[in-house]
Design a protein around this motif. Structure first.
Motif, PDB file in Angstrom:
ATOM      1  N   VAL A 190      -4.945   1.332   1.742  1.00 36.69           N
ATOM      2  CA  VAL A 190      -5.899   1.456   2.844  1.00 36.69           C
ATOM      3  C   VAL A 190      -6.376   0.051   3.188  1.00 36.69           C
ATOM      4  O   VAL A 190      -7.200  -0.527   2.485  1.00 36.69           O
ATOM      5  CB  VAL A 190      -7.083   2.366   2.458  1.00 36.69           C
ATOM      6  N   GLU A 191      -5.817  -0.510   4.258  1.00 35.27           N
ATOM      7  CA  GLU A 191      -6.151  -1.881   4.644  1.00 35.27           C
ATOM      8  C   GLU A 191      -7.188  -1.933   5.748  1.00 35.27           C
ATOM      9  O   GLU A 191      -7.990  -2.863   5.798  1.00 35.27           O
ATOM     10  CB  GLU A 191      -4.889  -2.626   5.097  1.00 35.27           C
ATOM     11  N   ASP A 192      -7.185  -0.963   6.656  1.00 32.81           N
ATOM     12  CA  ASP A 192      -8.051  -1.049   7.825  1.00 32.81           C
ATOM     13  C   ASP A 192      -8.660   0.315   8.138  1.00 32.81           C
ATOM     14  O   ASP A 192      -8.470   1.289   7.398  1.00 32.81           O
ATOM     15  CB  ASP A 192      -7.286  -1.610   9.024  1.00 32.81           C
ATOM     16  N   ALA A 193      -9.396   0.371   9.231  1.00 32.18           N
ATOM     17  CA  ALA A 193     -10.133   1.591   9.570  1.00 32.18           C
ATOM     18  C   ALA A 193      -9.201   2.766   9.823  1.00 32.18           C
ATOM     19  O   ALA A 193      -9.460   3.891   9.378  1.00 32.18           O
ATOM     20  CB  ALA A 193     -11.013   1.335  10.794  1.00 32.18           C
ATOM     21  N   ALA A 194      -8.113   2.527  10.554  1.00 39.07           N
ATOM     22  CA  ALA A 194      -7.194   3.617  10.865  1.00 39.07           C
ATOM     23  C   ALA A 194      -6.535   4.159   9.603  1.00 39.07           C
ATOM     24  O   ALA A 194      -6.348   5.379   9.454  1.00 39.07           O
ATOM     25  CB  ALA A 194      -6.131   3.137  11.854  1.00 39.07           C
ATOM     26  N   GLU A 195      -6.176   3.276   8.673  1.00 40.38           N
ATOM     27  CA  GLU A 195      -5.560   3.739   7.430  1.00 40.38           C
ATOM     28  C   GLU A 195      -6.564   4.498   6.570  1.00 40.38           C
ATOM     29  O   GLU A 195      -6.196   5.452   5.876  1.00 40.38           O
ATOM     30  CB  GLU A 195      -4.961   2.553   6.678  1.00 40.38           C
ATOM     31  N   ALA A 196      -7.829   4.094   6.622  1.00 43.04           N
ATOM     32  CA  ALA A 196      -8.854   4.859   5.906  1.00 43.04           C
ATOM     33  C   ALA A 196      -8.925   6.277   6.449  1.00 43.04           C
ATOM     34  O   ALA A 196      -8.979   7.256   5.689  1.00 43.04           O
ATOM     35  CB  ALA A 196     -10.208   4.169   6.022  1.00 43.04           C
ATOM     36  N   ALA A 197      -8.915   6.402   7.775  1.00 39.63           N
ATOM     37  CA  ALA A 197      -8.962   7.732   8.375  1.00 39.63           C
ATOM     38  C   ALA A 197      -7.720   8.539   8.007  1.00 39.63           C
ATOM     39  O   ALA A 197      -7.804   9.733   7.701  1.00 39.63           O
ATOM     40  CB  ALA A 197      -9.094   7.613   9.891  1.00 39.63           C
ATOM     41  N   ALA A 198      -6.561   7.888   8.004  1.00 33.97           N
ATOM     42  CA  ALA A 198      -5.317   8.599   7.719  1.00 33.97           C
ATOM     43  C   ALA A 198      -5.257   9.099   6.282  1.00 33.97           C
ATOM     44  O   ALA A 198      -4.760  10.199   6.015  1.00 33.97           O
ATOM     45  CB  ALA A 198      -4.126   7.683   8.006  1.00 33.97           C
ATOM     46  N   HIS A 199      -5.757   8.313   5.345  1.00 35.33           N
ATOM     47  CA  HIS A 199      -5.614   8.653   3.928  1.00 35.33           C
ATOM     48  C   HIS A 199      -6.795   9.433   3.360  1.00 35.33           C
ATOM     49  O   HIS A 199      -6.632  10.126   2.346  1.00 35.33           O
ATOM     50  CB  HIS A 199      -5.423   7.380   3.105  1.00 35.33           C
ATOM     51  N   LEU A 200      -7.974   9.309   3.976  1.00 33.71           N
ATOM     52  CA  LEU A 200      -9.176   9.856   3.350  1.00 33.71           C
ATOM     53  C   LEU A 200      -9.760  11.060   4.078  1.00 33.71           C
ATOM     54  O   LEU A 200     -10.638  11.735   3.533  1.00 33.71           O
ATOM     55  CB  LEU A 200     -10.248   8.761   3.244  1.00 33.71           C
ATOM     56  N   THR A 201      -9.310  11.321   5.299  1.00 30.90           N
ATOM     57  CA  THR A 201      -9.812  12.490   6.025  1.00 30.90           C
ATOM     58  C   THR A 201      -9.547  13.756   5.217  1.00 30.90           C
ATOM     59  O   THR A 201      -8.461  13.946   4.669  1.00 30.90           O
ATOM     60  CB  THR A 201      -9.134  12.594   7.399  1.00 30.90           C
ATOM     61  N   GLY A 202     -10.545  14.601   5.149  1.00 32.08           N
ATOM     62  CA  GLY A 202     -10.422  15.845   4.403  1.00 32.08           C
ATOM     63  C   GLY A 202     -11.132  15.828   3.073  1.00 32.08           C
ATOM     64  O   GLY A 202     -11.371  16.888   2.482  1.00 32.08           O
ATOM     65  N   LEU A 203     -11.486  14.627   2.575  1.00 37.26           N
ATOM     66  CA  LEU A 203     -12.275  14.565   1.348  1.00 37.26           C
ATOM     67  C   LEU A 203     -13.706  15.017   1.642  1.00 37.26           C
ATOM     68  O   LEU A 203     -14.208  14.864   2.760  1.00 37.26           O
ATOM     69  CB  LEU A 203     -12.281  13.142   0.788  1.00 37.26           C
TER      70      LEU A 203
END
Length: 391
Positions: A190-203
């Motif tokens: 998770v490098e940036d905001a979009a990757e955070a959303a992609a990997h962490l959504t649903g927690l």
């Protein structure tokens, strides 16, 4: 130090103690008198927050000794110190001669990372001041990208499920939640905001969210408001913000710039470097010494370097810091009708590896530097409109 937002939120300001070398619980206790209390006294503050780093041996010992946690809490209180947030990113040996990519181990696919974070949450639940609303723990953004695979992700998700259940149980026991914030960082899964959303959504947002490190955000050439909008859309709360600044070079191809940048290349920490290339987006190298090799990067656009530089002191020209990004982030978080987070941690852990002429002169010099950073943050927060809460 505490502040009050117009919406009634209490905002806690602390400094991250991972700036201090600590390998065990004895070292953690020693830094309270050697550094933390003198910083509070320099500031003339009644109360100072610590973003406490507990290396794994200390976290393990405290999690198994409730009376030890109570003693630490009493020692903090007696010195006018408090803890509402822990830095759970480094696992141990953060001030070894060479750290580099080892700081990302164990990653979230490994049971040791789960055990460490579980212990931190248990300790923090008992360390929280009586009137604190909640606690927070920052952690690594899953792992380093080169070490990661679909199998790693599956194991990490299982660990998040288990940790979420334990965080919920702690909240029921102590009446206040502890949330874990994943800290996007260059070069990680998770490098940036979009990757955070992609990997962490649903927690579960009651247990998990994002730790916004403003140095890392700047190195990714992201704008704070854009990142916050992305995370809000993904249902990811900002668990805490780490107030930090990166290095910025407008013209990295110039000989004077390259020579000055080279003075920041050092063997302990990883200094990921990114270039904003016109028409090509963001490209980069995993470390500054690699980026400085001829031809490694085009040198046609500005560079930003993951080197946490003091908030209050600009680097010597031709370099500058990304302090405007930090200022924009604090405004985006606190200048509106609603506070978007309540934990702010000044996290400049690199004082000991600054170019020699910029390093503090011994422990007293480090105390002065940390106090100056906190004073800058204090003035910035009150300038935005937050009111300091005394006592």
């Amino acid at each position: 130090m505490r502040f009050r937002h117009a919406d009634g939120t209490t905002v806690h300001l602390s400094y991250g103690t991972n700036v201090h070398d600590a390998d065990d619980l004895e070292d953690v206790g020693a830094l309270l008198d050697r550094y933390a209390t003198p910083v509070r006294e320099r500031l003339g503050a009644d109360r100072l927050g610590l973003g406490l780093w507990l290396p794994e041996p200390a976290a393990t010992a405290l999690a198994r000794d409730r009376s030890g946690v109570d003693r630490l809490r009493a020692e903090l209180t007696a010195r006018g110190l408090e803890v509402v947030t822990l830095n759970g990113f480094p696992y141990r040996h953060f001030h070894a001669p060479v750290v580099k990519r080892d700081v990302y181990l164990p990653d979230w696919s490994h049971p040791a990372r789960l055990d460490y974070t579980r212990d931190l949450a248990a300790v923090l639940s008992r360390l929280l001041p009586d009137d604190a609303v909640r606690g927070s723990i920052s952690t690594l953004p899953l792992g380093w990208r080169a070490f990661w695979s679909p199998a790693h992700r599956e194991r990490a998700l299982a660990h998040f499920d288990e940790l979420g259940r334990e965080l919920a149980a702690l909240a029921r026991t102590y009446g206040r939640p502890v949330r874990v914030g994943f800290e996007p960082e260059p070069g990680c899964v998770v490098e940036d905001a979009a990757e955070a959303a992609a990997h962490l959504t649903g927690l579960d947002p009651e247990a998990f969210g994002v730790c916004l490190d403003t140095c890392h955000l700047a190195v990714a050439f992201e704008e704070p408001e854009d990142a916050l909008t992305t995370w809000a859309g993904a249902g990811l709360p900002v668990v805490k913000v780490q107030a930090s600044c990166a290095l910025h070079a407008d013209d990295p191809s110039g000989p004077a710039t390259a020579a000055t940048l080279a003075s920041f290349a050092e063997p302990r920490f990883l200094h990921q470097t990114r270039e904003a290339v016109p028409g090509a987006g963001r490209i980069g190298c995993d470390d500054l010494d690699e980026a400085l090799r001829p031809g490694a990067l085009p040198g046609r656009g500005p560079w930003r370097v993951h080197f946490h530089v003091p908030l209050h002191a600009a680097p010597a020209p031709p370099l500058r810091s990304t302090r405007p990004v930090l200022e924009s982030a604090l405004s985006a978080l606190f200048a509106g009708e609603r506070a978007l987070t309540d934990h702010v941690e000044v996290e400049t852990y690199t004082w000991s590896v600054l170019p020699p002429e910029q390093r503090p002169d011994g422990p007293d010099g480090l105390v002065d530097g940390i106090a100056a950073e906190l004073d800058w943050a204090h003035r910035r927060l009150t300038g935005i409109g937050l009111k300091e809460v005394s006592g």
